[in-house]
Design a protein around this motif. Structure first.
Motif, PDB file in Angstrom:
ATOM      1  N   GLN A 116     -11.408 -91.311  52.900  1.00  0.00           N
ATOM      2  CA  GLN A 116     -10.037 -90.951  53.592  1.00  0.00           C
ATOM      3  C   GLN A 116     -10.368 -90.207  54.779  1.00  0.00           C
ATOM      4  O   GLN A 116      -9.504 -90.638  55.734  1.00  0.00           O
ATOM      5  N   TRP A 117     -11.310 -89.374  55.045  1.00  0.00           N
ATOM      6  CA  TRP A 117     -11.529 -88.595  56.107  1.00  0.00           C
ATOM      7  C   TRP A 117     -12.127 -89.499  57.024  1.00  0.00           C
ATOM      8  O   TRP A 117     -11.642 -89.422  58.279  1.00  0.00           O
ATOM      9  N   VAL A 119     -11.194 -92.820  57.666  1.00  0.00           N
ATOM     10  CA  VAL A 119      -9.968 -93.442  58.193  1.00  0.00           C
ATOM     11  C   VAL A 119      -9.433 -92.717  59.322  1.00  0.00           C
ATOM     12  O   VAL A 119      -9.067 -93.512  60.397  1.00  0.00           O
ATOM     13  N   SER A 120      -9.368 -91.592  59.653  1.00  0.00           N
ATOM     14  CA  SER A 120      -8.710 -90.737  60.689  1.00  0.00           C
ATOM     15  C   SER A 120      -9.885 -90.365  61.602  1.00  0.00           C
ATOM     16  O   SER A 120      -9.272 -89.967  62.745  1.00  0.00           O
ATOM     17  N   ASN A 121     -11.055 -90.549  61.295  1.00  0.00           N
ATOM     18  CA  ASN A 121     -12.046 -89.869  62.063  1.00  0.00           C
ATOM     19  C   ASN A 121     -13.153 -91.166  62.475  1.00  0.00           C
ATOM     20  O   ASN A 121     -13.428 -91.759  61.524  1.00  0.00           O
ATOM     21  N   SER A 122     -13.419 -91.239  63.791  1.00  0.00           N
ATOM     22  CA  SER A 122     -14.410 -92.119  63.826  1.00  0.00           C
ATOM     23  C   SER A 122     -15.301 -91.641  64.976  1.00  0.00           C
ATOM     24  O   SER A 122     -14.772 -91.154  65.988  1.00  0.00           O
TER      25      SER A 122
END
Length: 254
Positions: A116-117, A119-122
């Motif tokens: 899940q982390w 998905v919002s951080n790249s």
């Protein structure tokens, strides 16, 4: 005699049984061979004992069937597959090391939260420059056909050897020499004399012979006997000029 009894062997074939005069059934030789009993089946002399199990026919192949290889020996020998280097990772890939470190700092403790982390951080991969000295340029980088090592001798011109090319060259060379010799003979005077060409060795021999002849004609005394240079100025210690003593006598020790 009783009628033969019908019995079924292990192989499923029906074989007759013979009955003796006493009423007991007697086994025939064919029944023993088809009964499937390993104790009753006999082997022929010089041959293997027949099997007592139900086996596939003789043309059957045992084992796992492997799929045929599309690339055989002919393709391997006739075609050279050059090495294709793996593509270097570009900026479109993610840097998983940094992402895992940042996720750990953010308090992510399991795989579900990490998914899940992400998905919002790249975090994209950034190549760092070289920290050491620049790579050296070798000749093959500039000239692809450059070859390293010690130069070997050229290959034997077997085509010229088999085709007698060298023999033809020598024949042509000697023909030219014979033609030059014929021209020289045609330009000589007609008195029948031919000038003899002297070599260096012949001229040196003639010079040595003339020097020896001149030395023999001159009045030269006998050659001086060899004496070492350190004894040339040493005088004799014996006085051999006395009247009563000759050259073969020695002076008495007084």
């Amino acid at each position: 005699a009783h009628p033969p009894a019908i019995a079924q062997g292990r192989s499923g074939s029906c074989v007759p049984r013979l009955r003796c005069s006493c009423g007991a059934a007697a086994m025939s030789e064919g029944f023993r061979q088809r009964s499937g009993n390993p104790l009753l089946v006999k082997d022929s002399i010089g041959r293997a004992k027949p099997s007592t199990f139900l086996l596939p026919p003789e043309g059957h192949a045992y084992g796992l069937t492997a799929p045929p290889d599309a690339e055989g020996a002919r393709e391997v020998v006739g075609h050279w597959a050059a090495h294709v280097p793996r593509r270097r990772p570009g900026p479109e890939l993610q840097d998983f090391k940094k992402m895992n470190k940042l996720a750990a700092k953010s308090g992510v403790t399991n795989a579900g939260d990490l998914k899940q982390w992400r998905v919002s951080n790249s975090v994209m991969l950034v190549h760092s420059g070289s920290t050491g000295s620049l790579p050296k340029v070798i000749p093959s980088d500039v000239i692809p056909s450059f070859a390293y090592g010690r130069r070997n001798r050229p290959s034997t011109p077997i085509k010229a050897v088999v085709g007698a090319v060298y023999a033809a060259e020598q024949e042509e060379f000697f023909n030219l020499r014979y033609q030059m010799l014929e021209r020289e003979r045609s330009t000589e005077p007609s008195n029948g004399r031919r000038a003899v060409k002297m070599t260096k060795a012949a001229m040196q021999q003639i010079s040595n012979a003339r020097e020896q002849r001149a030395a023999m004609e001159e009045d030269v005394g006998p050659p001086e006997l060899f004496k070492m240079s350190k004894f040339k100025k040493v005088t004799s210690r014996l006085n051999l000029n006395l009247p009563p003593l000759g050259r073969s006598a020695s002076t008495p020790c007084l």
